[in-house]
Design a protein around this motif. Structure first.
Motif, PDB file in Angstrom:
ATOM      1  N   LYS A 179     -61.861  -6.341 -12.096  1.00 20.84           N
ATOM      2  CA  LYS A 179     -60.754  -7.236 -12.493  1.00 20.84           C
ATOM      3  C   LYS A 179     -59.811  -7.540 -11.345  1.00 20.84           C
ATOM      4  O   LYS A 179     -59.411  -8.676 -11.146  1.00 20.84           O
ATOM      5  N   THR A 180     -59.425  -6.480 -10.637  1.00 23.30           N
ATOM      6  CA  THR A 180     -58.366  -6.621  -9.642  1.00 23.30           C
ATOM      7  C   THR A 180     -58.799  -7.554  -8.509  1.00 23.30           C
ATOM      8  O   THR A 180     -58.022  -8.410  -8.068  1.00 23.30           O
TER       9      THR A 180
ATOM     10  N   ARG B 130     -44.646  -2.417 -20.425  1.00 21.21           N
ATOM     11  CA  ARG B 130     -44.981  -3.770 -20.919  1.00 21.21           C
ATOM     12  C   ARG B 130     -43.710  -4.528 -21.333  1.00 21.21           C
ATOM     13  O   ARG B 130     -43.547  -5.703 -21.013  1.00 21.21           O
TER      14      ARG B 130
ATOM     15  N   ASP C 167     -62.821   0.318 -16.872  1.00 18.16           N
ATOM     16  CA  ASP C 167     -62.479   0.750 -15.519  1.00 18.16           C
ATOM     17  C   ASP C 167     -63.605   0.370 -14.557  1.00 18.16           C
ATOM     18  O   ASP C 167     -64.780   0.526 -14.891  1.00 18.16           O
TER      19      ASP C 167
ATOM     20  N   GLU D  17     -50.429  -4.302 -15.247  1.00 15.60           N
ATOM     21  CA  GLU D  17     -49.963  -3.242 -16.151  1.00 15.60           C
ATOM     22  C   GLU D  17     -50.782  -1.982 -15.939  1.00 15.60           C
ATOM     23  O   GLU D  17     -51.991  -2.102 -15.692  1.00 15.60           O
TER      24      GLU D  17
ATOM     25  N   ARG E 159     -54.506  -6.572 -17.108  1.00 13.22           N
ATOM     26  CA  ARG E 159     -54.328  -5.801 -18.357  1.00 13.22           C
ATOM     27  C   ARG E 159     -53.049  -6.214 -19.086  1.00 13.22           C
ATOM     28  O   ARG E 159     -52.040  -6.556 -18.483  1.00 13.22           O
TER      29      ARG E 159
ATOM     30  N   SER F 240     -55.450  -3.750 -23.749  1.00 17.93           N
ATOM     31  CA  SER F 240     -55.844  -2.448 -23.183  1.00 17.93           C
ATOM     32  C   SER F 240     -55.368  -1.312 -24.089  1.00 17.93           C
ATOM     33  O   SER F 240     -56.065  -0.311 -24.269  1.00 17.93           O
ATOM     34  N   THR F 241     -54.161  -1.459 -24.653  1.00 20.04           N
ATOM     35  CA  THR F 241     -53.653  -0.423 -25.560  1.00 20.04           C
ATOM     36  C   THR F 241     -54.517  -0.349 -26.820  1.00 20.04           C
ATOM     37  O   THR F 241     -54.866   0.733 -27.293  1.00 20.04           O
TER      38      THR F 241
ATOM     39  N   TYR G 246     -58.084   1.086 -25.505  1.00 20.00           N
ATOM     40  CA  TYR G 246     -58.109   2.477 -24.999  1.00 20.00           C
ATOM     41  C   TYR G 246     -57.454   3.459 -25.975  1.00 20.00           C
ATOM     42  O   TYR G 246     -58.029   4.485 -26.303  1.00 20.00           O
ATOM     43  N   GLN G 247     -56.205   3.146 -26.395  1.00 23.23           N
ATOM     44  CA  GLN G 247     -55.517   4.092 -27.284  1.00 23.23           C
ATOM     45  C   GLN G 247     -56.005   3.923 -28.723  1.00 23.23           C
ATOM     46  O   GLN G 247     -56.149   4.904 -29.445  1.00 23.23           O
TER      47      GLN G 247
ATOM     48  N   ARG H 238     -45.543   3.736 -14.281  1.00 21.92           N
ATOM     49  CA  ARG H 238     -46.953   3.851 -13.882  1.00 21.92           C
ATOM     50  C   ARG H 238     -47.208   5.175 -13.155  1.00 21.92           C
ATOM     51  O   ARG H 238     -48.214   5.835 -13.401  1.00 21.92           O
TER      52      ARG H 238
ATOM     53  N   TYR I 128     -46.797   3.184 -21.835  1.00 19.16           N
ATOM     54  CA  TYR I 128     -47.465   1.901 -21.561  1.00 19.16           C
ATOM     55  C   TYR I 128     -46.629   0.758 -22.145  1.00 19.16           C
ATOM     56  O   TYR I 128     -46.444  -0.284 -21.522  1.00 19.16           O
TER      57      TYR I 128
ATOM     58  N   HIS J  49     -49.888   8.000 -14.312  1.00 21.05           N
ATOM     59  CA  HIS J  49     -51.059   8.315 -13.477  1.00 21.05           C
ATOM     60  C   HIS J  49     -50.990   9.674 -12.794  1.00 21.05           C
ATOM     61  O   HIS J  49     -51.979  10.116 -12.212  1.00 21.05           O
TER      62      HIS J  49
HETATM   63  P1  TYD Z   1     -55.553   1.110 -13.145  1.00 16.18           P
HETATM   64  O1  TYD Z   1     -55.488   1.986 -11.936  1.00 16.18           O
HETATM   65  O2  TYD Z   1     -54.669  -0.078 -13.209  1.00 16.18           O
HETATM   66  O3  TYD Z   1     -57.083   0.717 -13.333  1.00 16.18           O
HETATM   67  P2  TYD Z   1     -57.820  -0.638 -13.604  1.00 16.18           P
HETATM   68  O4  TYD Z   1     -58.056  -1.230 -12.250  1.00 16.18           O
HETATM   69  O5  TYD Z   1     -59.091  -0.215 -14.288  1.00 16.18           O
HETATM   70  O6  TYD Z   1     -56.959  -1.491 -14.493  1.00 16.18           O
HETATM   71  O7  TYD Z   1     -55.363   2.057 -14.388  1.00 16.18           O
HETATM   72  C1  TYD Z   1     -55.165   1.590 -15.605  1.00 16.18           C
HETATM   73  C2  TYD Z   1     -55.722   2.626 -16.559  1.00 16.18           C
HETATM   74  O8  TYD Z   1     -54.846   2.721 -17.666  1.00 16.18           O
HETATM   75  C3  TYD Z   1     -57.079   2.227 -17.089  1.00 16.18           C
HETATM   76  O9  TYD Z   1     -57.911   3.366 -17.188  1.00 16.18           O
HETATM   77  C4  TYD Z   1     -56.771   1.724 -18.495  1.00 16.18           C
HETATM   78  C5  TYD Z   1     -55.550   2.490 -18.865  1.00 16.18           C
HETATM   79  N1  TYD Z   1     -54.648   1.794 -19.805  1.00 16.18           N
HETATM   80  C6  TYD Z   1     -54.541   2.258 -21.098  1.00 16.18           C
HETATM   81  O10 TYD Z   1     -55.198   3.256 -21.466  1.00 16.18           O
HETATM   82  N2  TYD Z   1     -53.696   1.623 -21.962  1.00 16.18           N
HETATM   83  C7  TYD Z   1     -52.944   0.544 -21.605  1.00 16.18           C
HETATM   84  O11 TYD Z   1     -52.172  -0.005 -22.421  1.00 16.18           O
HETATM   85  C8  TYD Z   1     -53.068   0.062 -20.252  1.00 16.18           C
HETATM   86  C9  TYD Z   1     -52.254  -1.120 -19.799  1.00 16.18           C
HETATM   87  C10 TYD Z   1     -53.921   0.719 -19.383  1.00 16.18           C
END
Ligand code: TYD
Length: 206
Positions: A13-14, A71, A9, A36, A93, A97-98, A101-102, A47, A67, A51
């Protein structure tokens, strides 16, 4: 060409993906820029569920499936059709990311995540994944200073989680070194962007 962007985070990237999309379009290359979770009407609805602060009771299994639902829709509705017509896809993403993070962060079973991912993506893998590398510790400490907050139990938990995500990304890179390129994201925006453009143009010309 299917290019994905990954990183912790706040790694920028964006900003980078937006600049790259503008640059490639300027070079006459057809680009589809998506993200994503989200990127489609259904995905953006998913989303907002993921969120929403109202959904604190969400269990990890539901989180993964949401997620993955976003996807699946994105792959079928947008990515595959774009690639089929020769458009370069840039995705903010994707399944890594999955896994990071997961899988590594929340420590859920990686084999199960691979199976769900395979189903959701129809087996579609990126040609290139750019990893924007920043130190998770520095990132969290910066945030802490910004908020002038005490270092508390939750921060420590968060730090542990983000360290595992960071470590997870590095394991993923080691497992598939040909797909990933790591970019040092602690530098000025323009310097990072120039490097990304060179990497992508080289890959497109190969
Ligand atoms: P986002 O607001 O898009 O943040 P960022 O600019 O960092 O991408 O939020 C995406 C959040 O979701 C980020 O904390 C990562 C998380 N995420 C997962 O945990 N698993 C996933 O599969 C994806 C796609 C995102």
């Amino acid at each position: 060409m299917f290019i994905t962007f990954e990183g912790p985070d706040g790694c920028g990237k964006t900003t980078q993906i937006t600049l790259l999309a503008r640059y490639l379009s300027g070079q006459g290359i057809a680009v589809c820029h998506t993200r994503e979770p989200g990127g489609t009407s259904i995905g953006e609805q998913v989303r907002s569920i993921l969120h929403s602060q109202d959904n604190q009771e969400m269990v990890s299994q539901a989180e993964i499936l949401l997620y993955s639902a976003s996807r699946a829709q994105l792959v079928a509705e947008k990515i595959i059709p774009a690639l089929t017509e020769g458009t370069t896809v840039l995705c903010d993403r994707y399944y890594d990311s999955t896994l990071a993070y997961q899988g590594y962060g929340r420590q859920l079973d990686l084999e199960t995540l691979h199976l769900i991912t395979e189903f959701a993506t129809q087996g579609l893998k990126p040609d290139l994944t750019l990893y924007l590398d920043i130190d998770p510790e520095a990132g969290l400490r910066r945030r802490q200073i910004d908020q002038a907050a005490e270092w508390n139990r939750l921060d420590a938990l968060a730090l542990d989680f983000h360290r595992r995500v960071h470590e997870g990304y590095h394991r993923l890179m080691e497992a598939e070194p040909d797909r990933w390129v790591k970019v040092d994201a602690a530098r000025p925006v323009e310097v990072i962007q120039t490097e990304i453009q060179q990497i992508v143009i080289e890959k497109l010309n190969r």
